[in-house]
Design an enzyme around this catalytic site. Structure first.
Site, short mmCIF file in Angstrom:
data_model
loop_
_atom_site.label_atom_id
_atom_site.label_comp_id
_atom_site.label_asym_id
_atom_site.label_seq_id
_atom_site.Cartn_x
_atom_site.Cartn_y
_atom_site.Cartn_z
N ARG A 93 -41.63 22.26 10.40
CA ARG A 93 -42.34 22.99 9.35
C ARG A 93 -43.79 22.50 9.22
NH1 ARG A 93 -37.81 21.60 5.73
NH2 ARG A 93 -36.12 23.08 6.11
N ARG A 100 -30.86 23.01 15.85
CA ARG A 100 -30.33 22.91 14.49
C ARG A 100 -31.40 22.45 13.50
NH1 ARG A 100 -25.24 20.41 16.50
NH2 ARG A 100 -25.66 18.41 15.55
N ASP A 120 -20.62 23.93 11.22
CA ASP A 120 -20.95 23.58 9.84
C ASP A 120 -19.82 24.09 8.95
OD1 ASP A 120 -23.36 22.24 10.12
OD2 ASP A 120 -24.52 24.10 10.22
N GLU A 124 -23.61 3.85 10.25
CA GLU A 124 -22.90 4.74 11.18
C GLU A 124 -23.22 4.40 12.64
OE1 GLU A 124 -23.05 8.77 9.67
OE2 GLU A 124 -23.10 9.54 11.69
N ARG A 141 -17.55 12.66 20.75
CA ARG A 141 -18.08 11.42 20.21
C ARG A 141 -17.32 11.13 18.92
NH1 ARG A 141 -20.94 8.07 23.15
NH2 ARG A 141 -22.55 7.53 21.62
N TYR A 199 -19.21 22.53 17.56
CA TYR A 199 -19.79 21.95 16.36
C TYR A 199 -19.82 23.05 15.31
CZ TYR A 199 -23.21 19.72 13.30
OH TYR A 199 -23.84 19.15 12.23
N ARG A 250 -27.57 5.90 11.43
CA ARG A 250 -28.03 6.18 10.07
C ARG A 250 -27.21 5.39 9.07
NH1 ARG A 250 -26.19 12.63 9.87
NH2 ARG A 250 -24.02 12.26 10.44
N1 UDP Z 1 -31.69 14.08 15.73
C1 UDP Z 1 -32.55 13.11 16.15
N2 UDP Z 1 -33.15 12.31 15.21
C2 UDP Z 1 -32.88 12.42 13.89
C3 UDP Z 1 -32.00 13.42 13.47
C4 UDP Z 1 -31.41 14.24 14.41
O1 UDP Z 1 -32.79 12.95 17.33
O2 UDP Z 1 -33.45 11.63 13.10
C5 UDP Z 1 -31.07 14.94 16.76
C6 UDP Z 1 -29.77 14.34 17.30
O3 UDP Z 1 -29.65 14.65 18.67
C7 UDP Z 1 -28.72 15.06 16.47
C8 UDP Z 1 -29.33 16.45 16.33
O4 UDP Z 1 -30.74 16.21 16.23
O5 UDP Z 1 -27.48 15.07 17.13
C9 UDP Z 1 -28.82 17.24 15.13
O6 UDP Z 1 -29.06 16.51 13.95
P1 UDP Z 1 -28.19 16.71 12.62
O7 UDP Z 1 -28.88 15.98 11.52
O8 UDP Z 1 -27.90 18.16 12.44
O9 UDP Z 1 -26.87 15.92 13.02
P2 UDP Z 1 -25.47 15.75 12.22
O10 UDP Z 1 -25.78 15.48 10.78
O11 UDP Z 1 -24.68 16.97 12.46
O12 UDP Z 1 -24.91 14.54 12.90
#
Ligand code: UDP
Length: 382
Positions: free
Chosen positions: A175, A171, A349, A299, A246, A347, A276
């Site tokens: 870059r 996902r 979007d 969170e 989860r 999952y 986060r």
């Molecule tokens: N992820 C991570 N570190 C980060 C951000 C994301 O390891 O700082 C991994 C983590 O396993 C997460 C996945 O990448 O579940 C997808 O991240 P995304 O930001 O898409 O998660 P969402 O916002 O859907 O929770």
């Protein structure tokens, strides 16, 4: 007149309800929660007036012109470009991993080609990564993986990254330029009055009746067909076992001014218990100066117990097996179709949920017109 029942007043349910209502069918939308919007729900915080994402950050992004046009019928989409920073080992970095992250992390000033060469020297190539960790190592190498992904992923999923599917990491982009937009889609925005208002406008359709605070199980009515966007295992009263999710818990932080300077700050270290912090007013750049106060959600992710709100489906081998059994059961159960994140245990979007719900509506209307039974699933959830 035959009536259709839609279980769940989230995004998927609302889109289908409207389509059926507009086509002249009577629709009852039922949701046991007291409000609409599912896990996209937003609410102006009563204390501060700040638009709050009640179930964590939701950013609308899509490359699908049809979906983009659709949402704009129901809300004023305001310009918003999502950026994420990450705290790791006492420093702040730019995410997703981009040229700035690489230069910050390694203390260098590389150009794109040099950064690409550096990362290539660190990766452990895998033709078909079997799990999250192999995917990460083949994409960014061990140092960046350990700093940004290993701890965060353990906290987010409560599992070792070697147990998780590679697809979760796919996902996120990598870059070799300074583009730090979190999403790569063409369109991105935030509904001016929140997602709950947007979904209320979608539901505000002819022939659509909404009943909140009532469970589907408690309805005695007969329906021509049921579209179920709740958890598929719940529909069958968990008779084949539970599908695991989860869930998230939010610790509310209140402060004045600007708490963290951005909407989402990730905490990647394993010894920080939360994943986060979301500072909601930054989701609304057009109005944030109005607020002296600020509200943040810290969170925490954990396993979902029976009465918790399900968030992220955990699709490991065990759940996949149970899911397959539910899929087979659903296919042999007439009168109901399963839809959306919970209905298909995926999952999703928001833009994908809308696209699938629009396609499902079309298919459903065609089948009704032909006197045929709608399918159990409009997209194969397997
Ligand atoms: N992820 C991570 N570190 C980060 C951000 C994301 O390891 O700082 C991994 C983590 O396993 C997460 C996945 O990448 O579940 C997808 O991240 P995304 O930001 O898409 O998660 P969402 O916002 O859907 O929770």
């Amino acid at each position: 007149m035959a009536r259709y029942c839609i279980v769940g007043a989230g995004l998927s349910g609302a889109v289908v309800a409207r389509a059926l209502g507009e086509a002249g069918h009577d629709v009852l939308v039922v949701d046991e929660r007291g409000g609409i919007g599912g896990n996209c729900a937003t609410l102006r915080d009563p204390q501060t007036g700040i638009m709050t994402h009640l179930y964590g950050p939701h950013i609308f992004h899509t490359s699908d012109e049809k979906v983009w046009a659709y949402v704009q019928r129901f809300c004023a989409m305001m310009p918003y470009a999502h950026r994420v920073q990450a705290v790791a080992r006492g420093h702040v970095f730019s995410l997703p991993v981009n040229l700035l992250t690489i230069n910050q992390f390694f203390g260098l000033a590389l150009n794109p080609a040099e950064a690409q060469a550096l990362i290539a020297s660190k990766t452990i190539p895998q033709e078909a990564p079997r799990h999250f960790e192999e995917q990460a190592l083949s994409m960014i190498g061990r140092e960046l993986y350990e700093a940004f992904f290993e701890g965060y992923t353990r906290k987010q999923w409560g599992l070792d990254p070697t147990e998780l599917p590679a697809a979760i990491l796919k996902r996120l982009p990598l870059r070799f330029n300074y583009d730090d937009s979190y999403f790569s889609h063409r369109f991105q925005g935030m509904p001016r009055d929140g997602y709950t208002e947007m979904i209320a406008s979608i539901l505000d359709a002819p022939r659509v009746e909404l009943r909140l605070g009532e469970s589907f199980e408690s309805l005695g009515d007969d329906f021509a067909h049921v579209i179920y966007s709740g958890p598929i295992d719940r529909y069958f009263n968990y008779r084949l076992g539970r599908l695991n999710y989860r869930t998230l818990e939010f610790q509310v932080l209140r402060s004045r001014g600007d708490f963290q300077g951005t909407a989402v700050l990730n905490y990647c270290d394993a010894d920080v218990p939360f994943t986060r912090v979301t500072e909601h007013k930054h989701f609304a750049p057009w109005e944030k100066e109005r607020f002296d106060e600020t509200i943040c959600y810290r969170e925490y992710s954990r396993d979902c117990r029976p009465r918790d709100v399900p968030y992220y489906p955990i699709r490991l081998a065990k759940e996949q097996k149970t899911l397959n059994e539910y899929i087979a059961l659903a296919r042999s159960t007439p009168g109901v179709s399963f839809l959306g994140r919970l209905g298909s245990y995926r999952y999703l979007d928001m833009d994908v949920a809308i696209a699938e719900a629009l396609a499902a509506s079309e298919q459903m209307l065609e089948m009704i017109a032909a006197g045929a039974a709608p399918p159990s699933f409009f997209v194969d959830p397997g």
